[in-house]
Scaffold this active site. Sequence first.
Site, PDB file in Angstrom:
ATOM      1  N   GLY A   1      93.136  26.093  27.067  1.00  0.00           N
ATOM      2  CA  GLY A   1      93.215  27.302  26.249  1.00  0.00           C
ATOM      3  C   GLY A   1      91.862  27.970  26.095  1.00  0.00           C
ATOM      4  O   GLY A   1      91.753  29.205  26.092  1.00  0.00           O
ATOM      5  N   THR A   2      90.828  27.173  25.976  1.00  0.00           N
ATOM      6  CA  THR A   2      89.473  27.718  25.829  1.00  0.00           C
ATOM      7  C   THR A   2      89.107  28.568  27.039  1.00  0.00           C
ATOM      8  O   THR A   2      88.571  29.675  26.913  1.00  0.00           O
ATOM      9  CB  THR A   2      88.461  26.565  25.662  1.00  0.00           C
ATOM     10  OG1 THR A   2      88.824  25.812  24.494  1.00  0.00           O
ATOM     11  CG2 THR A   2      87.041  27.075  25.516  1.00  0.00           C
TER      12      THR A   2
ATOM     13  N   ASN B   1      94.991  28.800  13.913  1.00  0.00           N
ATOM     14  CA  ASN B   1      95.073  27.354  14.117  1.00  0.00           C
ATOM     15  C   ASN B   1      94.709  26.537  12.885  1.00  0.00           C
ATOM     16  O   ASN B   1      94.991  25.350  12.828  1.00  0.00           O
ATOM     17  CB  ASN B   1      94.171  26.937  15.282  1.00  0.00           C
ATOM     18  CG  ASN B   1      92.757  27.417  15.121  1.00  0.00           C
ATOM     19  OD1 ASN B   1      92.499  28.612  15.128  1.00  0.00           O
ATOM     20  ND2 ASN B   1      91.830  26.500  14.949  1.00  0.00           N
TER      21      ASN B   1
ATOM     22  N   GLN C   1      98.564  28.614  19.492  1.00  0.00           N
ATOM     23  CA  GLN C   1      99.319  27.916  18.444  1.00  0.00           C
ATOM     24  C   GLN C   1     100.723  28.497  18.252  1.00  0.00           C
ATOM     25  O   GLN C   1     101.424  28.113  17.321  1.00  0.00           O
ATOM     26  CB  GLN C   1      98.563  27.997  17.108  1.00  0.00           C
ATOM     27  CG  GLN C   1      97.263  27.217  17.082  1.00  0.00           C
ATOM     28  CD  GLN C   1      97.454  25.701  17.051  1.00  0.00           C
ATOM     29  OE1 GLN C   1      98.540  25.200  16.772  1.00  0.00           O
ATOM     30  NE2 GLN C   1      96.396  24.968  17.342  1.00  0.00           N
TER      31      GLN C   1
ATOM     32  N   HIS D   1      98.751  21.293  25.811  1.00  0.00           N
ATOM     33  CA  HIS D   1      98.794  20.134  24.901  1.00  0.00           C
ATOM     34  C   HIS D   1      99.199  20.499  23.482  1.00  0.00           C
ATOM     35  O   HIS D   1      99.404  19.622  22.641  1.00  0.00           O
ATOM     36  CB  HIS D   1      97.474  19.353  24.931  1.00  0.00           C
ATOM     37  CG  HIS D   1      96.319  19.989  24.237  1.00  0.00           C
ATOM     38  ND1 HIS D   1      95.914  19.610  22.978  1.00  0.00           N
ATOM     39  CD2 HIS D   1      95.449  20.959  24.617  1.00  0.00           C
ATOM     40  CE1 HIS D   1      94.843  20.310  22.625  1.00  0.00           C
ATOM     41  NE2 HIS D   1      94.547  21.141  23.607  1.00  0.00           N
TER      42      HIS D   1
ATOM     43  N   THR E   1      91.158  23.963  42.805  1.00  0.00           N
ATOM     44  CA  THR E   1      92.415  23.340  43.250  1.00  0.00           C
ATOM     45  C   THR E   1      93.374  23.191  42.079  1.00  0.00           C
ATOM     46  O   THR E   1      92.982  22.757  40.999  1.00  0.00           O
ATOM     47  CB  THR E   1      92.104  21.959  43.880  1.00  0.00           C
ATOM     48  OG1 THR E   1      91.230  22.172  44.984  1.00  0.00           O
ATOM     49  CG2 THR E   1      93.368  21.262  44.342  1.00  0.00           C
TER      50      THR E   1
ATOM     51  N   CYS F   1      80.354  19.621   9.399  1.00  0.00           N
ATOM     52  CA  CYS F   1      79.152  19.175   8.718  1.00  0.00           C
ATOM     53  C   CYS F   1      77.947  19.723   9.470  1.00  0.00           C
ATOM     54  O   CYS F   1      77.604  19.245  10.542  1.00  0.00           O
ATOM     55  CB  CYS F   1      79.133  17.652   8.713  1.00  0.00           C
ATOM     56  SG  CYS F   1      77.937  16.979   7.590  1.00  0.00           S
TER      57      CYS F   1
HETATM   58  N1  PLP Z   1      92.780  28.636  20.558  1.00  0.00           N
HETATM   59  C1  PLP Z   1      93.401  28.054  19.529  1.00  0.00           C
HETATM   60  C2  PLP Z   1      94.046  28.915  18.494  1.00  0.00           C
HETATM   61  C3  PLP Z   1      93.458  26.664  19.431  1.00  0.00           C
HETATM   62  O1  PLP Z   1      94.064  26.099  18.393  1.00  0.00           O
HETATM   63  C4  PLP Z   1      92.841  25.885  20.442  1.00  0.00           C
HETATM   64  C5  PLP Z   1      92.818  24.407  20.350  1.00  0.00           C
HETATM   65  O2  PLP Z   1      92.392  23.847  19.366  1.00  0.00           O
HETATM   66  C6  PLP Z   1      92.217  26.540  21.509  1.00  0.00           C
HETATM   67  C7  PLP Z   1      92.202  27.912  21.533  1.00  0.00           C
HETATM   68  C8  PLP Z   1      91.567  25.768  22.619  1.00  0.00           C
HETATM   69  O3  PLP Z   1      92.526  25.181  23.469  1.00  0.00           O
HETATM   70  P1  PLP Z   1      92.104  23.952  24.405  1.00  0.00           P
HETATM   71  O4  PLP Z   1      92.028  22.754  23.552  1.00  0.00           O
HETATM   72  O5  PLP Z   1      93.214  23.834  25.425  1.00  0.00           O
HETATM   73  O6  PLP Z   1      90.827  24.318  25.057  1.00  0.00           O
END
Ligand code: PLP
Length: 382
Positions: free
Chosen positions: A71-72, A145, A175, A197, A233, A321
């Site tokens: 997702g990142t 999230n 989410q 995931h 790949t 923290c």
């Molecule tokens: N965006 C949101 C709203 C998320 O909750 C998360 C994961 O915590 C991410 C992006 C990042 O996804 P990933 O863990 O697949 O990199």
Amino acid sequence: MGITYLDHAATTPMRPAAVDAMLPFLSDRFANPSGSHRFARDSRRAVDEARDLVAEVLGVAPGEVVFTGCGTESDNTAVAGVAGVAVCSAAEHHAVLHPIEHRGGRVVGVDPAGHIDLARLAEVLTAERSTGPGVGVVSVMAVNNEVGTISDLVAVSRLVRELAPGALLHTDAVQAVSWLDLRAIAPLVDAMSFSAHKFGGPKGVGVLTVRDGVALAPLISGGGQERDRRSGTHNVAGIVALATALVEADQVRDAEVARLVALRDRLVDELSAALDDVVETVPRDRKVAGFAHVCLPGIESESLLYLLDEADVCASAASACASGAMEPSHVLAAMGVDRRAATGALRMTLGHTTTEADVDRAVDVVASMVVRLRRSASGAHP
Ligand code: PLP
């Protein structure tokens, strides 16, 4: 007694069907889908079939689906791949916020429920229209999230189309899958990010949808996979499992939302009955079913999470923290939650494996640990 797992927003267990679907691609069907022989064609067919399934559930065309590594990566690609000013809400995940801050973009505040301030967004879009490069990308998450707030993407889309018609509108929908039908969101935006995931697929595979005709520079270039939009790949096993999990999450969504809303409400109601001063961070009608986020003034989340962990209850808080000092999460700070309340933030997130017994146990354990911490904070014997 087993683990009481209430951290599904961090990651949710894989759906058994997704595990079964990926196994053959970790053994016999191992070929690289970019190759030209028969075994490669078999892998390529699997990726193509997965793409068709993903497209149907997400309400886009198969050619608009780009498989990514997480997702990142999807978020980073969407907000870094176009020129011009980048704009996002202050409650975005760091995968959106950090790259936008890094390129000197504009961050728009949110209201106490976590919704982007539409009046402020309009001001920013109007101001940027008349300066230099104009707005290149606007990113507003579908579901937050930390607290579970559902964005009003209809209103955001209307505003962006009117005031920044050339901008790419992206939503981080990482989410959203378990709770919202993406077919209703897809027509509102140009790009959406997902991560397997979070809905019962494996870690390390994601999707970025990109509307046909939208030019987005790739973050990763090389072999030209995914029509040059994301080289590398293919993670065939991950992609097949992602599609399987997505289809299942879509099929069970309505029933699961009804089941988990009832469990979530019971969890918060019973905690509120057992404890003084339980502040529900976001009203229930503004957030998705699986999120129970509360602030418990008078305690520190870190201490509570430690005790919960000892009792095999997995939850989270969104405080980091930094340099030895407890900093409240950027989301709660943006929502204006006062520091004392935010210091006692507790996020419990439910998902497809959550049972009534999990909720019963969480209520018992959380309530008794909070009483204990508040007693010791007030100087009484624990
Ligand atoms: N965006 C949101 C709203 C998320 O909750 C998360 C994961 O915590 C991410 C992006 C990042 O996804 P990933 O863990 O697949 O990199």
